[in-house]
Design an enzyme around this catalytic site. Structure first.
Site, PDB file in Angstrom:
ATOM      1  N   PHE A   1     -26.095 -20.589  -3.706  1.00 17.21           N
ATOM      2  CA  PHE A   1     -24.735 -20.927  -3.299  1.00 17.21           C
ATOM      3  C   PHE A   1     -24.405 -20.230  -1.985  1.00 17.21           C
ATOM      4  O   PHE A   1     -24.690 -19.042  -1.828  1.00 17.21           O
ATOM      5  CB  PHE A   1     -23.752 -20.462  -4.363  1.00 17.21           C
ATOM      6  CG  PHE A   1     -22.322 -20.667  -4.002  1.00 17.21           C
ATOM      7  CD1 PHE A   1     -21.675 -21.837  -4.339  1.00 17.21           C
ATOM      8  CD2 PHE A   1     -21.610 -19.696  -3.308  1.00 17.21           C
ATOM      9  CE1 PHE A   1     -20.363 -22.036  -3.990  1.00 17.21           C
ATOM     10  CE2 PHE A   1     -20.288 -19.896  -2.956  1.00 17.21           C
ATOM     11  CZ  PHE A   1     -19.672 -21.071  -3.303  1.00 17.21           C
TER      12      PHE A   1
ATOM     13  N   THR B   1      -5.321 -11.148  -0.549  1.00 23.35           N
ATOM     14  CA  THR B   1      -6.309 -10.902  -1.586  1.00 23.35           C
ATOM     15  C   THR B   1      -7.659 -10.579  -0.979  1.00 23.35           C
ATOM     16  O   THR B   1      -7.957 -10.972   0.144  1.00 23.35           O
ATOM     17  CB  THR B   1      -6.417 -12.115  -2.515  1.00 23.35           C
ATOM     18  OG1 THR B   1      -7.477 -11.895  -3.427  1.00 23.35           O
ATOM     19  CG2 THR B   1      -6.661 -13.394  -1.753  1.00 23.35           C
ATOM     20  N   GLY B   2      -8.424  -9.841  -1.743  1.00 25.11           N
ATOM     21  CA  GLY B   2      -9.785  -9.543  -1.314  1.00 25.11           C
ATOM     22  C   GLY B   2     -10.734 -10.660  -1.711  1.00 25.11           C
ATOM     23  O   GLY B   2     -11.900 -10.631  -1.385  1.00 25.11           O
TER      24      GLY B   2
ATOM     25  N   ARG C   1      -9.384 -25.550 -11.744  1.00 24.93           N
ATOM     26  CA  ARG C   1     -10.444 -25.466 -10.759  1.00 24.93           C
ATOM     27  C   ARG C   1     -11.581 -26.352 -11.236  1.00 24.93           C
ATOM     28  O   ARG C   1     -12.026 -26.208 -12.376  1.00 24.93           O
ATOM     29  CB  ARG C   1     -10.920 -24.025 -10.688  1.00 24.93           C
ATOM     30  CG  ARG C   1     -11.015 -23.517  -9.292  1.00 24.93           C
ATOM     31  CD  ARG C   1     -11.736 -22.222  -9.316  1.00 24.93           C
ATOM     32  NE  ARG C   1     -10.808 -21.096  -9.377  1.00 24.93           N
ATOM     33  CZ  ARG C   1     -11.244 -19.845  -9.290  1.00 24.93           C
ATOM     34  NH1 ARG C   1     -12.509 -19.585  -9.145  1.00 24.93           N
ATOM     35  NH2 ARG C   1     -10.379 -18.861  -9.343  1.00 24.93           N
TER      36      ARG C   1
ATOM     37  N   GLU D   1     -18.714 -18.653 -13.194  1.00 23.01           N
ATOM     38  CA  GLU D   1     -19.986 -18.908 -13.851  1.00 23.01           C
ATOM     39  C   GLU D   1     -19.982 -18.380 -15.256  1.00 23.01           C
ATOM     40  O   GLU D   1     -20.476 -19.023 -16.174  1.00 23.01           O
ATOM     41  CB  GLU D   1     -21.106 -18.238 -13.049  1.00 23.01           C
ATOM     42  CG  GLU D   1     -21.413 -18.964 -11.780  1.00 23.01           C
ATOM     43  CD  GLU D   1     -22.821 -18.665 -11.300  1.00 23.01           C
ATOM     44  OE1 GLU D   1     -23.208 -17.487 -11.388  1.00 23.01           O
ATOM     45  OE2 GLU D   1     -23.509 -19.593 -10.864  1.00 23.01           O
TER      46      GLU D   1
ATOM     47  N   ASP E   1      -0.526  -9.192  -4.093  1.00 18.41           N
ATOM     48  CA  ASP E   1      -1.945  -9.187  -4.369  1.00 18.41           C
ATOM     49  C   ASP E   1      -2.194 -10.363  -5.314  1.00 18.41           C
ATOM     50  O   ASP E   1      -1.258 -10.880  -5.915  1.00 18.41           O
ATOM     51  CB  ASP E   1      -2.288  -7.858  -5.040  1.00 18.41           C
ATOM     52  CG  ASP E   1      -3.706  -7.823  -5.532  1.00 18.41           C
ATOM     53  OD1 ASP E   1      -4.580  -8.255  -4.780  1.00 18.41           O
ATOM     54  OD2 ASP E   1      -3.933  -7.368  -6.654  1.00 18.41           O
ATOM     55  N   LYS E   2      -3.412 -10.807  -5.432  1.00 19.56           N
ATOM     56  CA  LYS E   2      -3.655 -11.935  -6.325  1.00 19.56           C
ATOM     57  C   LYS E   2      -4.166 -11.464  -7.685  1.00 19.56           C
ATOM     58  O   LYS E   2      -3.484 -11.590  -8.684  1.00 19.56           O
ATOM     59  CB  LYS E   2      -4.666 -12.899  -5.706  1.00 19.56           C
ATOM     60  CG  LYS E   2      -4.894 -14.122  -6.543  1.00 19.56           C
ATOM     61  CD  LYS E   2      -6.069 -14.928  -6.049  1.00 19.56           C
ATOM     62  CE  LYS E   2      -7.396 -14.309  -6.436  1.00 19.56           C
ATOM     63  NZ  LYS E   2      -7.719 -14.420  -7.850  1.00 19.56           N
TER      64      LYS E   2
ATOM     65  N   ARG F   1     -10.082 -12.252   1.707  1.00 11.38           N
ATOM     66  CA  ARG F   1     -11.139 -11.331   2.130  1.00 11.38           C
ATOM     67  C   ARG F   1     -10.574 -10.206   3.004  1.00 11.38           C
ATOM     68  O   ARG F   1     -11.127  -9.876   4.030  1.00 11.38           O
ATOM     69  CB  ARG F   1     -12.238 -12.046   2.918  1.00 11.38           C
ATOM     70  CG  ARG F   1     -13.002 -13.107   2.200  1.00 11.38           C
ATOM     71  CD  ARG F   1     -13.848 -12.768   1.043  1.00 11.38           C
ATOM     72  NE  ARG F   1     -14.796 -11.707   1.028  1.00 11.38           N
ATOM     73  CZ  ARG F   1     -15.146 -11.101  -0.113  1.00 11.38           C
ATOM     74  NH1 ARG F   1     -14.548 -11.404  -1.229  1.00 11.38           N
ATOM     75  NH2 ARG F   1     -16.057 -10.190  -0.113  1.00 11.38           N
TER      76      ARG F   1
ATOM     77  N   LYS G   1      -4.614  -5.194   4.489  1.00  8.10           N
ATOM     78  CA  LYS G   1      -3.403  -5.537   3.751  1.00  8.10           C
ATOM     79  C   LYS G   1      -2.223  -4.762   4.324  1.00  8.10           C
ATOM     80  O   LYS G   1      -1.146  -5.305   4.542  1.00  8.10           O
ATOM     81  CB  LYS G   1      -3.566  -5.205   2.265  1.00  8.10           C
ATOM     82  CG  LYS G   1      -4.429  -6.182   1.513  1.00  8.10           C
ATOM     83  CD  LYS G   1      -4.407  -5.873   0.030  1.00  8.10           C
ATOM     84  CE  LYS G   1      -5.343  -6.804  -0.711  1.00  8.10           C
ATOM     85  NZ  LYS G   1      -5.284  -6.633  -2.155  1.00  8.10           N
TER      86      LYS G   1
END
Lengths: 370, 1149
Positions: free
Chosen positions: B542, B679-680, B598, B501, B404-405, B777, B783
């Site tokens: 966005f 990962t989601g 990032r 953000e 998982d992330k 996603r 998973k």
């Protein structure tokens, strides 16, 4: 020569661990203990074996085994042994008629005698064995077919033997003593040995029939019910085994120490053999006090009271005379086996040495460019 | 209505506030009968009740073939006709095994019950007759109206009716569902909002009599279809209106909801896979071998039985003393009995002690994992924990690591680390965030800490207002976002849909540009203490296609400014010509990328009033257009506005990795483990993390779905795959291309695999050549599907690691599941086989504990097989010389004691302590781990070799004594003692050869076993025991005589030596051939571990992204939610519910 590393790893930080425990106070920390065991750092000896340590082992073992083998082989060869088959298979053999006309129920014993010659004199104590072949004394149903409680003198077992004894448990409504197939098939040939001296007279050779059984068997495992007193009374209410001619209390009426269940011939028989071809000690010929050999070379006669049928199951009966050494009777197999295994070890050592040599040089040459 | 709803698949009916309607339909079960429709809200993860424990546990245990086999053996031993060894030899171990297992299961079940009870008794507020009263979770029922407090866990899947916030908006944290810690908003239907908030809520809610028609319970977390029928109206419901069980209510005082699904019907519980019993691969191979042994034993017994029949008929054909040996005079019947007798006699070849010992060893290995200080996390006071104690050796064979992330690889903390303004780089990312010297920000009353950047120069520039660009840069950061501010203790607390953000706005706040609040039309910012109000004219949202967002504001002075932030590629192509600093900024971007940060570009544009007016007109027109066209028109419009930008600077944000993640991944990859990330999160985030944790190299070619699809569809995927790699622009070194490709997939794309099952194996073949696979996603269910895919198409062991409830399914599905005991949510740990506190502990768990465990258990199994088979098979050979009568060659007591007393301890200690190389060396040489992946020590071949060796040994054990004792006066008992002695010696010499790590315990165990043999033999042959029970101790005196007989000793020694000779030769050969490698490992303690830097400077790919967790435009909600004007009530509620897109545009009206 032995390359090894002993890594007693330090239990570093042990004290700091302890102090932090103290600091935690009432709240019990779940911090694992810093012990060598829990951290898998137990001091250990890790032998790092190299070709230098492994290969000599093969040679050393080889060099130990071969002399042992030779020693065993020589001492086995020094044992004098004489074996004679008296089954009476061949037409010409003396016991042929006895073997052919056998019946369990015959009242008159069949006698036959076999002549033989000892080429060499037998020194020291000579052991006299009877040997049986193709006799499955190690068959499970046979081995089981006895009642050790009964043989141990247990009175209740005497009157109601164990079920294991079936079908030799009772006969004619009475319990059999001793019950079971082993006892029923007791070897009952009588062997007598005569030495024919130079002028043709035959001298009976004294055969000692006591001391042939194990001490524990004779004194612990086998006991007559109610002691060795009046056996006839003790065995009252029991029947003799089907194949027996005499009841158990008449096995050796002359000697109360050798009668009943503690009859040594009986005890020896009851100690079942490991393999279908076996020997059992029959008598001991004790060495003479003078310097003359126990059995001088010459002619002998073996008188047999032929009671025991073996032809029915293709068995053979033998009489063996043997001296013994520190390793017991003659046993060439063990010596040869030791020599063989020792040689194999030695040979493997050589092969491994060659492999090691080749691999080493190849590896070295491969290492150089690096 | 009902008919209609059936047609549309909406068959699940829930009536609000009508307990009497639902109660009779409650799901109930008695034994195996179940009826009813609605599940109660009781969590039942336990298996046993007092009544069912005994039958269930026995049923489960006898499903193990071995246990059943032993039971059969025991029953057979009680039959006198066939019993070749006494019955008590098997019953004691069998009962021990059953009770140990049963008690263990019971303890586990009790623990589950306790944790269930804890969850079931959590409080919640239920509306009962016009007032809320506190009830427990378990009392909850479908149709109940609930009040959820702030920070409360939602007890069931609820339909949001209204909340204390404007527009009945409410925020939920879904960390336990998808692992994302940022907030998601849910909004009630305006109908319910309007009606139910106007009155005092209790009364209105109690009067609420809506009927919800929706789908049957399912496991789709992100979709929901339903209708609310209320007051004659039919309102459409979707996922926006649903609060899922397991999520946490945040930033909302109260929310009122109607329970739709409870208990096992809830989506999260539907997503929990079934409890699977995990058995290790080694155990499976071993079970096969055991089956093989059993079959061979049956075959051998059959042959021996035939032999017995033949022998019996031979006996029958001869009259003699042996005739009674044939049972009932019938050779066939005798043979039949002998068959069973031999099965009993040969059964020690597969001893029951093995399973007890196996269990004990597993338990000890688990303890070692828990005791390891290196895996103890002092901050949380948590040691590692092996929750499933029977998987430890599986850790040594892992081929695929599926991670998982969020919370596992990353801490889910985004830190503003660097920025580049006007070509100047501020901050230093090479300093660890913890070590950054905090700047003096005491001049800023809004500073709350949390800025991990040290740039006094920047502060100086800003406070001196020396550089207009930097002022604009921070204005942009404080204006261009969708964050909302909540005032707590005189300071704004930011709530953002994206952690990126939040980090940006937070950083601006620290440096003096404080975003204070927003209304629909205004944004209030404090700039170095001066409060300024900007008018918000437009918010250009966005999306993942646009990869940028902009705000159009009117400055207090009156000027129009467009602030834009977005991915570098997008921004850089929209800059005005000859933008200054562009080169330097690009250089900075590269620098940031190398530091795995990032990045986002920030730009500004002054918009002339005239162009704005025209643009807004067009916007208003397009807002009235049809949906499908509108999107494209809007896109174009936005594009018109976002051009001729002036580049202000670049922000660099660090997605904090968990400690030691890159090193661990690098080490695991060196150990040959494929690391996949599931990962989601968004694709951008996932890829970014892939780079920063060294899972992907800068020059790794990313293979995305379109390309992969083509490859999969092509007739020869392998060729297409290599072609795809070779056309790669970034790959310089073509030969290494294979390792330099990574596949990136998203959940939607994975769904196609369901339809095309044939792609699975092709995909796995390709994936095997790839460096890694990233799946973004993905739902918890997906998973698990990926894990299943890997399990199905490879033979490798899979390990899943995760920390949240969304990982539970995958943790359960994988061969080994590891839970990260994170700060919150214990669900993953509850369901995991191993619990760790840190991802980096995984390297020690796998490379040290796993490797050792695998080695120890393999050695143990092979030795045990050898020991017991060689011991038992002797009877086959002996059978040929005793008339196939199932006579045992050993004393019964020796059979009972051999496996347990004489030979078990040394090998058990080997299985506890054996280390071929130390823990340090294991980590230093990760390549050593590959041995486990290839199953080198426990492959069927190795086990078969052990068996073959056992057969050889049994031959030696019988035939050498046979040669010695043939035609001699030695009796059966002496031979039995000799063979027993030889067998014990063989077993002891063999264990000495196996042991490489001699602790004092090992030495003691070997000595004790040796001595114990003599002592126990003397005891069972003693006079005292014989006198107590003459029938059971018939070997009286046998050992007294045998132990002083030189022939017995010479035979036993020769036999034992000959028996181990092949093993010794193999050992020597091994020493000769591999001695170099071993010395290398042992002597290499001084070389420091070098983390091979796989980075290639110069070719690095810039990574600039901006991720929002909830794909679709968040801006609209901000505008709609914070405006204090209620949205225009639309007549057709249906349209409003299904088509939210109309709403943001109303802002522009």
């Amino acid at each position: 020569m032995m390359a090894s590393s002993y890594n007693a790893k330090e239990e570093d930080g042990h004290h700091s661990g302890a102090s932090s425990h103290g600091g935690a106070g009432a709240v019990k920390s779940k911090k694992p203990d810093n012990t060598a065991f829990k951290q898998q750092r137990l001091p250990a000896w890790q032998p790092i074996l190299t070709a230098g340590t492994v290969l000599p082992a093969f040679f050393v073992i080889g060099l130990i085994f071969i002399p042992i083998g030779i020693g065993l082989f020589v001492s086995s060869n020094n044992i004098k042994e004489f074996e004679i088959d008296y089954t009476g298979v061949g037409e010409s053999s003396p016991c042929h008629s006895c073997a052919k006309n056998f019946s369990w129920n015959s009242t008159t014993p069949c006698l036959c005698s076999v002549d033989f010659t000892l080429e060499q004199p037998f020194e020291s104590n000579v052991f006299m064995y009877y040997g049986l072949s193709n006799f499955y004394q190690n068959h499970r149903r046979y081995v089981k077919s006895r009642d050790d409680s009964q043989l141990n003198g247990d009175r209740s077992a005497l009157t109601s033997p164990s079920k294991e004894c079936e079908p030799y448990r009772t006969s004619e409504g009475l319990p059999i003593a001793p019950c079971g197939a082993i006892a029923n098939s007791l070897f009952n040939d009588t062997l007598e040995l005569y030495h024919i001296d130079a002028n043709g007279t035959s001298n009976s050779i004294p055969l000692v029939k006591k001391g042939i059984a194990w001490w524990t068997d004779k004194h612990v495992k086998f006991r007559n019910p109610g002691g060795n007193g009046n056996l006839t009374v003790a065995f009252q209410g029991t029947n003799k085994p089907v194949n027996w001619r005499r009841p158990v209390y008449e096995l050796d009426p002359s000697d109360s120490e050798n009668n009943g269940f503690i009859n040594e011939d009986f005890i020896v028989w009851m100690r079942t053999a490991a393999l279908p071809t076996f020997r059992k000690l029959y008598r001991i010929i004790q060495k003479k006090p003078s310097s003359t050999p126990t059995l001088p070379s010459g002619k002998y006669v073996l008188n047999i009271t032929y009671n025991y049928p073996v032809l029915s199951f293709d068995g053979r009966k033998r009489m063996i005379l043997s001296t013994i050494s520190w390793m017991g009777g003659k046993n060439p197999f063990l010596g040869i086996a030791y020599i063989t295994v020792g040689s194999i070890c030695f040979f493997l050592g050589v092969v491994l040495l060659i492999i090691h040599h080749k691999y080493d040089t190849r590896n070295n040459s491969a290492d150089i460019p690096n | 209505m009902a008919k209609e709803s059936v047609e549309s698949g909406l068959t699940w009916e829930v009536r609000a506030n009508s307990c009497h309607y639902h109660k009779p339909k409650q799901k109930k079960s008695f034994l195996c009968f179940r009826w009813g429709r609605y599940a109660d809200n009781l969590l039942r993860s336990y298996k046993y009740s007092p009544l069912t424990f005994l039958p269930l546990t026995l049923f489960e245990q006898f499903q193990r073939v071995a246990n059943l086999y032993f039971l059969l053996m025991m029953v057979m031993q009680c039959v006198p006709a066939i019993s070749s060894i006494p019955w008590y030899i098997t019953i004691i171990p069998l009962i021990t095994v059953l009770s140990v297992r049963g008690l263990k299961d019971l303890a586990n079940d009790m623990a589950r019950r306790r944790s269930d009870a804890q969850i079931n008794s959590r409080p919640c507020d239920v509306l009962v007759s016009q007032s809320f009263s506190t009830a427990q979770w378990k009392d909850l029922f479908v149709g109940d109206v609930l009040r959820i407090h702030k920070d409360q866990v939602i007890p069931a899947d609820l339909l949001l009716l209204c909340s204390s916030e404007p527009h009945s908006l409410c925020y939920v944290e879904t960390a336990d569902i998808d692992g994302e810690t940022n907030l998601k908003y849910r909004q009630a239907l305006s109908a319910t909002h309007n009606e139910l908030t106007s009155h005092p809520s209790e009364e209105a809610l109690a009067a609420f009599d809506g009927v919800v028609l929706c789908e049957e319970p399912n496991n789709r977390l992100y979709t929901f279809r339903g209708q609310l029928h209320w007051r004659g109206e039919c309102l459409l419901l979707d996922n926006q209106h649903i609060l899922l069980r397991g999520t946490v209510l945040r930033n909302t005082q109260f929310a009122y909801g109607l329970a739709i699904y409870t208990g096992t019907d809830t989506k999260i519980l539907r997503n929990c896979g079934k409890i699977r019993v995990k058995t290790t691969r080694t155990e499976k191979v071993f079970n096969k071998v055991v089956m093989g042994i059993i079959l061979s034993v049956l075959l051998a017994a059959l042959l021996l039985a035939i032999g017995s029949g033949v022998f019996s008929s031979w006996v029958m054909s001869h009259t003699g003393v042996l005739t009674p040996l044939v049972v009932g005079g019938n050779p066939i019947y005798t043979g039949f009995l002998i068959f069973w007798s031999y099965i009993i006699l040969l059964s020690p070849a597969m001893p029951i002690a093995l399973y007890i010992t196996f269990e004990v060893i597993h338990t000890v290995h688990s303890k070692f994992i828990g005791w390891d200080l290196e895996m103890y996390w002092p901050q949380a006071d948590k040691p590692a924990q092996a929750r499933n104690t029977s998987l430890s050796e599986e850790l040594g064979q892992v081929g695929y690591l599926l991670s998982d992330k969020t919370g596992t690889l990353t801490q889910n903390r985004l830190l503003y680390r660097q920025c580049c303004i006007a070509g100047e780089i501020y901050g230093d990312a090479s300093v660890r965030a913890e070590d950054v010297e905090p700047m003096d920000l005491s001049w800023n009353p809004f500073s709350r800490g949390g800025l991990f950047m040290s740039a006094p120069r920047l502060v100086e520039t800003l406070r001196g207002q020396k550089c207009p660009l930097s002022i604009q840069f921070f204005s942009a950061l404080s204006l261009c976002h969708t964050v909302m501010a909540e005032w707590k203790e005189e300071a704004p607390v930011y709530q953002a849909a994206s952690p990126d953000e939040e980090a940006l706005v937070g950083a601006a706040r620290e440096l003096g540009w404080v975003f204070l609040s927003r209304t629909r039309d205004f944004i209030v910012v404090s700039e170095l203490g001066v409060t300024r109000q900007y008018q918000l004219l437009a918010l250009l949202d966005f999306t993942s296609q646009r990869r940028r967002m902009s705000v159009l504001v009117r400055e207090p002075e009156g000027g129009l400014k467009l602030y834009c932030k977005g991915a570098d590629i997008v921004i850089l192509e929209r800059l005005q010509k000859d933008c200054p600093y562009q080169e330097r900024v690009e250089k900075a971007l590269e620098l940031f990328a190398q530091a795995c940060l990032r990045t986002l570009c920030v730009a500004v544009r002054s918009v002339p009033e005239a162009s704005w007016e025209q643009w807004s007109k067009t916007l208003a027109q397009s807002a009235a257009m049809e949906t499908c066209d509108r999107e494209a028109v809007l896109e174009k419009l936005y594009d018109q506005m976002e051009r001729d930008l002036q580049l202000l600077g670049v922000t660099a944000i660090e997605d904090r990795l968990q400690e030691g993640v890159p090193e661990t991944i690098a080490l695991l990859q060196q150990a040959g483990i494929k690391v996949w990330v599931l990962t989601g999160d968004k694709k951008e985030t996932a890829v970014n993390i892939g780079y920063s944790c060294k899972l992907l190299d800068p020059d790794t070619r990313l293979l995305e779905w379109q390309e992969l699809r083509q490859i999969l569809q092509s007739p020869d995927p392998g060729v297409s795959f290599s072609k795809a790699r070779q056309t790669d622009l970034w790959v310089v070194d073509k030969e290494r291309a294979g390792a330099k490709t990574a596949v990136v997939l998203s959940g939607l794309e994975l769904a196609e695999f369901d339809q095309r099952p044939e792609w699975g194996s092709t995909f796995m073949r390709l994936a095997e050549q790839c460096q890694s696979v990233l799946c973004c996603r993905v739902t918890p269910g997906q998973k698990a599907d990926i894990v299943t895919l890997v399990r199905k198409h490879t033979t490798s062991v899979t390990l899943s690691i995760g920390d949240g409830a969304n990982d539970v399914n995958m943790i359960k599905t994988a061969h080994v599941g590891v839970g990260i005991a994170g700060v919150e949510g214990g669900q993953a740990v509850q369901n995991a086989d191993f619990a760790l506190s840190q991802f980096r502990f995984l390297q020690r768990l796998l490379l040290v504990h796993g490797r050792w465990s695998y080695r120890r258990i393999s050695l143990f199994l092979r030795y045990f097989l050898f020991k017991t088979c060689s011991f038992a098979l002797v009877h086959i050979w002996f059978g040929c010389f005793n008339g196939f009568s199932a006579q045992s060659l050993y004393e019964p007591w020796f059979i009972a004691l051999y496996t347990v007393f004489y030979t078990a301890t040394p090998i058990m200690l080997v299985a506890f302590f054996e280390q071929d190389v130390s823990a340090e060396s294991s980590l230093k040489w990760p390549e050593l781990y590959k041995c486990g992946q290839r199953q080198e020590l426990s492959s069927p071949l190795m086990l078969a070799l052990s068996l073959l060796y056992a057969v050889y040994t049994s031959l030696v054990l019988f035939f050498i004594p046979f040669g010695v004792f043939y035609n001699t006066a030695f009796d059966y008992q002496t031979m039995a003692v000799t063979v027993a002695m030889a067998a014990t010696f063989t077993a002891i010499i063999e264990v000495v050869l196996v042991t490489k790590y001699w602790t004092k315990f090992n030495v003691a165990a070997v000595c004790v076993s040796f001595v114990l043999f003599f002592i126990c033999t003397r005891i069972t042959h003693s006079t005292r025991l014989f006198q107590r029970s003459p029938r059971d101790y018939v070997f009286i005196g046998a050992s007294d005589k045998a132990f002083v007989n030189p022939v017995v000793w010479l035979t036993a020694l020769l036999t034992a030596w000959t028996a181990v000779l092949p093993s010794l030769t193999a050992y020597a050969l091994n020493v000769i051939l591999t001695v170099r490698d071993k010395q290398k490992v042992h002597s290499a303690s001084n070389q420091p571990m070098e983390l091979r830097s796989q980075m290639r400077r110069g070719t690095s790919l810039r990574r600039s992204s901006y991720a929002l967790s909830q794909g679709a435009r968040p801006g609209r909600h901000i505008i709609s939610a914070t405006s204090f004007r209620s949205t225009v009530p639309t007549v057709d509620e249906k349209v409003t519910a299904s088509n939210n897109l109309t709403r943001p545009l109303s802002a522009f009206k």
